[in-house]
Every structure is written in C-alpha cells, then in structure tokens.
Motif scaffolding. Structure first.
Motif, PDB file in Angstrom:
ATOM      1  N   SER A 179       0.859  -1.246   0.021  1.00  0.00           N
ATOM      2  CA  SER A 179       0.056   0.076  -0.078  1.00  0.00           C
ATOM      3  C   SER A 179       0.771   1.529  -0.156  1.00  0.00           C
ATOM      4  O   SER A 179       0.590   2.064  -0.813  1.00  0.00           O
ATOM      5  N   GLU A 180       1.871   1.267   0.881  1.00  0.00           N
ATOM      6  CA  GLU A 180       2.703   2.272   0.898  1.00  0.00           C
ATOM      7  C   GLU A 180       3.147   2.606  -0.516  1.00  0.00           C
ATOM      8  O   GLU A 180       3.732   3.746  -0.784  1.00  0.00           O
ATOM      9  N   LEU A 181       3.989   1.388  -1.238  1.00  0.00           N
ATOM     10  CA  LEU A 181       4.535   1.537  -2.583  1.00  0.00           C
ATOM     11  C   LEU A 181       3.395   2.292  -3.509  1.00  0.00           C
ATOM     12  O   LEU A 181       3.947   3.155  -4.368  1.00  0.00           O
ATOM     13  N   VAL A 182       2.304   1.659  -3.503  1.00  0.00           N
ATOM     14  CA  VAL A 182       1.293   2.320  -4.209  1.00  0.00           C
ATOM     15  C   VAL A 182       0.995   3.871  -4.112  1.00  0.00           C
ATOM     16  O   VAL A 182       0.706   4.585  -4.924  1.00  0.00           O
ATOM     17  N   LYS A 183       1.157   4.267  -2.847  1.00  0.00           N
ATOM     18  CA  LYS A 183       0.793   5.644  -2.474  1.00  0.00           C
ATOM     19  C   LYS A 183       2.318   6.472  -2.587  1.00  0.00           C
ATOM     20  O   LYS A 183       2.251   7.579  -2.329  1.00  0.00           O
ATOM     21  N   VAL A 184       3.327   5.869  -3.080  1.00  0.00           N
ATOM     22  CA  VAL A 184       4.522   6.476  -3.424  1.00  0.00           C
ATOM     23  C   VAL A 184       5.177   6.958  -2.036  1.00  0.00           C
ATOM     24  O   VAL A 184       5.708   8.197  -2.018  1.00  0.00           O
ATOM     25  N   ARG A 185       5.142   6.141  -0.880  1.00  0.00           N
ATOM     26  CA  ARG A 185       5.613   6.577   0.197  1.00  0.00           C
ATOM     27  C   ARG A 185       7.036   5.988   0.299  1.00  0.00           C
ATOM     28  O   ARG A 185       7.864   6.195   1.092  1.00  0.00           O
ATOM     29  N   LYS A 186       7.161   4.749  -0.208  1.00  0.00           N
ATOM     30  CA  LYS A 186       8.330   3.928  -0.137  1.00  0.00           C
ATOM     31  C   LYS A 186       8.613   3.499  -1.626  1.00  0.00           C
ATOM     32  O   LYS A 186       8.337   4.037  -2.459  1.00  0.00           O
ATOM     33  N   GLY A 187       9.749   2.807  -1.738  1.00  0.00           N
ATOM     34  CA  GLY A 187      10.089   2.055  -3.149  1.00  0.00           C
ATOM     35  C   GLY A 187      11.454   2.611  -3.446  1.00  0.00           C
ATOM     36  O   GLY A 187      12.365   3.505  -2.752  1.00  0.00           O
ATOM     37  N   ILE A 188      11.778   2.458  -4.819  1.00  0.00           N
ATOM     38  CA  ILE A 188      13.034   2.694  -5.553  1.00  0.00           C
ATOM     39  C   ILE A 188      12.755   2.866  -7.021  1.00  0.00           C
ATOM     40  O   ILE A 188      12.011   1.982  -7.445  1.00  0.00           O
ATOM     41  N   VAL A 189      13.373   3.891  -7.399  1.00  0.00           N
ATOM     42  CA  VAL A 189      13.318   3.936  -8.975  1.00  0.00           C
ATOM     43  C   VAL A 189      14.673   4.287  -9.375  1.00  0.00           C
ATOM     44  O   VAL A 189      15.589   5.157  -8.831  1.00  0.00           O
ATOM     45  N   THR A 190      14.740   3.595 -10.538  1.00  0.00           N
ATOM     46  CA  THR A 190      16.021   3.647 -11.194  1.00  0.00           C
ATOM     47  C   THR A 190      16.049   4.211 -12.579  1.00  0.00           C
ATOM     48  O   THR A 190      15.251   3.844 -13.463  1.00  0.00           O
ATOM     49  N   LEU A 191      16.876   5.406 -12.910  1.00  0.00           N
ATOM     50  CA  LEU A 191      16.889   5.936 -14.110  1.00  0.00           C
ATOM     51  C   LEU A 191      18.360   6.143 -14.820  1.00  0.00           C
ATOM     52  O   LEU A 191      19.114   5.791 -13.942  1.00  0.00           O
ATOM     53  N   SER A 192      18.247   6.328 -15.872  1.00  0.00           N
ATOM     54  CA  SER A 192      19.247   6.707 -16.688  1.00  0.00           C
ATOM     55  C   SER A 192      19.331   8.087 -17.138  1.00  0.00           C
ATOM     56  O   SER A 192      18.267   8.653 -17.671  1.00  0.00           O
TER      57      SER A 192
ATOM     58  N   ARG B 125      18.194   5.939  -7.913  1.00  0.00           N
ATOM     59  CA  ARG B 125      19.306   5.224  -8.464  1.00  0.00           C
ATOM     60  C   ARG B 125      19.435   5.655  -9.744  1.00  0.00           C
ATOM     61  O   ARG B 125      18.665   5.566 -10.525  1.00  0.00           O
ATOM     62  N   VAL B 126      20.790   6.445 -10.128  1.00  0.00           N
ATOM     63  CA  VAL B 126      20.889   6.981 -11.087  1.00  0.00           C
ATOM     64  C   VAL B 126      22.264   6.434 -12.184  1.00  0.00           C
ATOM     65  O   VAL B 126      23.292   6.115 -11.496  1.00  0.00           O
ATOM     66  N   HIS B 127      22.129   6.191 -13.205  1.00  0.00           N
ATOM     67  CA  HIS B 127      23.081   5.829 -14.030  1.00  0.00           C
ATOM     68  C   HIS B 127      23.475   6.986 -15.043  1.00  0.00           C
ATOM     69  O   HIS B 127      22.624   7.336 -15.749  1.00  0.00           O
ATOM     70  N   GLU B 128      24.672   7.541 -14.982  1.00  0.00           N
ATOM     71  CA  GLU B 128      25.141   8.523 -16.025  1.00  0.00           C
ATOM     72  C   GLU B 128      25.677   7.836 -16.954  1.00  0.00           C
ATOM     73  O   GLU B 128      26.436   7.181 -17.064  1.00  0.00           O
ATOM     74  N   ASP B 129      24.966   8.218 -18.271  1.00  0.00           N
ATOM     75  CA  ASP B 129      25.412   7.210 -19.487  1.00  0.00           C
ATOM     76  C   ASP B 129      25.364   8.356 -20.422  1.00  0.00           C
ATOM     77  O   ASP B 129      24.846   9.486 -20.438  1.00  0.00           O
TER      78      ASP B 129
ATOM     79  N   SER C 190      23.597   9.016 -24.398  1.00  0.00           N
ATOM     80  CA  SER C 190      22.211   8.603 -24.404  1.00  0.00           C
ATOM     81  C   SER C 190      22.010   7.374 -25.269  1.00  0.00           C
ATOM     82  O   SER C 190      20.964   6.765 -24.704  1.00  0.00           O
ATOM     83  N   PRO C 191      22.866   6.854 -25.982  1.00  0.00           N
ATOM     84  CA  PRO C 191      22.577   5.419 -26.523  1.00  0.00           C
ATOM     85  C   PRO C 191      22.700   4.622 -25.522  1.00  0.00           C
ATOM     86  O   PRO C 191      21.973   3.363 -25.258  1.00  0.00           O
ATOM     87  N   GLN C 192      23.565   4.580 -24.536  1.00  0.00           N
ATOM     88  CA  GLN C 192      23.783   3.654 -23.275  1.00  0.00           C
ATOM     89  C   GLN C 192      22.357   3.812 -22.451  1.00  0.00           C
ATOM     90  O   GLN C 192      21.815   2.863 -21.830  1.00  0.00           O
ATOM     91  N   ALA C 193      21.927   5.114 -22.283  1.00  0.00           N
ATOM     92  CA  ALA C 193      20.790   5.242 -21.453  1.00  0.00           C
ATOM     93  C   ALA C 193      19.504   4.469 -22.131  1.00  0.00           C
ATOM     94  O   ALA C 193      18.777   3.833 -21.333  1.00  0.00           O
ATOM     95  N   LEU C 194      19.521   4.651 -23.367  1.00  0.00           N
ATOM     96  CA  LEU C 194      18.418   3.833 -24.058  1.00  0.00           C
ATOM     97  C   LEU C 194      18.524   2.323 -23.829  1.00  0.00           C
ATOM     98  O   LEU C 194      17.494   1.541 -23.738  1.00  0.00           O
ATOM     99  N   GLU C 195      19.680   1.922 -23.843  1.00  0.00           N
ATOM    100  CA  GLU C 195      19.791   0.202 -23.899  1.00  0.00           C
ATOM    101  C   GLU C 195      19.455  -0.153 -22.508  1.00  0.00           C
ATOM    102  O   GLU C 195      19.062  -1.118 -22.395  1.00  0.00           O
ATOM    103  N   ARG C 196      19.722   0.960 -21.317  1.00  0.00           N
ATOM    104  CA  ARG C 196      19.309   0.405 -20.081  1.00  0.00           C
ATOM    105  C   ARG C 196      17.677   0.346 -19.904  1.00  0.00           C
ATOM    106  O   ARG C 196      17.205  -0.572 -19.342  1.00  0.00           O
TER     107      ARG C 196
END
Length: 301
Positions: free
Chosen positions: A87-100, A127-131, A133-139
């Motif tokens: 429920s907390e995840l759905v309410k965006v109170r917890k969790g993790i997001v990974t982006l490039s 969590r951030v991957h600095e890439d 743009s082509p590497q970011a798309l692959e992720r």
C-alpha cells in the motif's frame, strides 16, 4: 509438510484461541460456526494434529496448538505488514526508482529534478546511471532503468519519447574573446577560430557533422575532449571556443564564459524522457517523470 493451508484457516485458529469460544470467534469473523469448524479442521488435517481441545462446554488450545500459536500470529503479522508495504508503494511513500541520464542533463538539470522529487517523496530511493544517450536507451530496453533522460535520436519501435527541450547549439568563448561582444554569429564566421571539439565517437559531434557537412571538416581539431565540462574548462582558460548545446550554459555559470547564438544553419538536439513502449511505470517512477517533465519544460529556451 503443510499443504494447501490458507491464511483464513490460520486466522480462524488464532481467533478461537484468543476468544476461547467458537461462537464468539464466528461472530467476529462473520462466518457460521459450522464454516469456522471446517476451517479449523482443515488446518489440523494439514498439520496432522489437533490444535484445539474441545469439550461440550469449552475449547482450549492444545499442547501442540500452544507451540504453533506464536508462529501463526507471526504469519498473520507478516502478511499484514506485506500488505501495508505494498500500500505504501502504491501511495509512493516507499520504494526505489532507477533511471538513466545522459551527461548533459546529469551536469545541468538532474540536481534540480532530484531535489524537487526528494522534497515531496523523501522515502523513495533513487538510483541514477550517468550514461551517453545510446547507453541510457539500452538500459531502458534491458529493464535496468525504468526511464531515461536524454535524446532518442532515430525513432525506436520499442521506445516512447516525450520531447521537452529543443536544445539549440551555441558558441561558448572566454569573456575576453573577440566573439564575446557579438549578439549572434554564423558557422561561416567562426570556421577559422580555434575550436575545442568532442571526440569522434561523440553523438553530439556526429550530429554537428551531419548538419554542417564539409564545413565541419575545416574546424580546427588539435584539441579533442570527451565531455562538455572539459570543453567549458578549457574555454574558461581562453584556450579556444566550443560549439555546445545551450543547456550547457547552466553548468558553466560560474566560469568566465560568454554564450553566443549561432545559425546558418541553426542546429538543435531534442531532449526529453524515454520509456519502454507499453510498459507502465511504477508509481514512484511516474512521479519522478512528472517532476522531470516540469523541470525540463521550465528550462527549454
């Protein structure tokens, strides 16, 4: 080995053990005494022993039932805790997001995006991957990242691109450079200047080459670097000039650098948010996408 045991059977046992009565437990669980007895019987059959000692006048937890009771309570607590966590995840109170994120946005807008997001969602881990743009798309394609901030380049059948910035190229030079006082310039006018270029494998360099053709070939190339921040550092020392996307001005605000619009032709990159087509973002990633879109739209131009 316990097979086919339901949570409802365990709850039935714990409730009867707590109240010491089938009638009271049935009333609390909103079932008939017959249905309650069947649940207890099925649990006992699954375990292979009696959990309750029954008489015509009373019910008590058996010896084995007393050993099982703490475990049964933990099962119910763990289940409820798991539901609460979801429920907390759905309410965006917890969790993790990974982006490039490509290097341009990492050096310029990403700090503001993360700052705004963490202000309203402090318990979400990012969590951030600095890439590139082509590497970011692959992720994104591989599922390592839910979304990417950068350029798409050519359309991809499995990716959606939300364009948010039209990032025009400009000339960056030292504030004491003769070009610094110009309100605008053209590629023809600067072709004999001393340029600091990106390395040949750079996507940005390839973009300029496609638009400038043979005009790009006459630009000086005795200094080549891998990243925009290296370009700006050299420009700030008066070593040469550089053609950079205008967004880079944000990472060079504290340097002695002047920015001059350049045209004939006008060249730009399209920046935005890339996601996997047809794959829904997690609630946390969707909130981050909304924040990023707001920041990028505010920076355009």
């Amino acid at each position: 080995m316990i097979r086919d045991t339901s949570l409802g059977e365990i709850i039935a046992f714990v409730t009867v053990a707590r109240l010491g009565s089938f009638a009271l437990a049935a009333d609390e669980l909103l079932v008939t005494q017959s249905a309650l007895s069947k649940r207890i019987k099925k649990l006992e059959d699954s375990i292979g022993a009696s959990l309750l000692d029954r008489t015509t006048r009373s019910v008590a937890v058996s010896t084995l039932g007393r050993e099982f009771l703490p475990k049964a309570k933990r099962i119910i607590e763990d289940y409820n805790r798991s539901l609460n966590d979801m429920s907390e995840l759905v309410k965006v109170r917890k969790g993790i997001v990974t982006l490039s994120c490509n290097m341009t946005l990492s050096d310029t807008l990403l700090p503001e995006i993360i700052d705004r997001f963490k202000t309203t969602h402090p318990n979400i881990r990012v969590r951030v991957h600095e890439d590139s743009s082509p590497q970011a798309l692959e992720r994104v394609l591989s599922g390592q990242s839910e979304l990417a901030f950068g350029t798409l380049g050519e359309p991809h059948p499995e990716l959606d691109f939300e364009q948010l910035i039209d990032d025009r190229f400009v000339i960056a030079c030292h504030k004491n450079h003769p070009l610094a006082s110009a309100t605008s310039t053209t590629w023809e006018e600067v072709k004999n200047q001393h340029f600091i270029l990106l390395r040949p494998e750079s996507g940005t360099r390839k973009l300029l080459q496609r638009h400038l053709g043979t005009l790009y070939d006459v630009l000086s190339n005795d200094i080549q670097v891998g990243h925009f921040h290296s370009q700006l550092s050299l420009v700030a020392r008066g070593i040469g000039i550089a053609a950079t996307p205008s967004l880079i001005r944000l990472s060079g605000r504290d340097l002695d650098i002047a920015i001059i619009p350049i045209s004939e032709p006008t060249i730009s990159r399209k920046l935005g948010i890339v996601t996997y087509k047809g794959r829904a973002l997690s609630p946390a990633a969707e909130k981050l996408r909304e924040v990023a879109a707001s920041v990028m739209q505010g920076a355009d131009g």
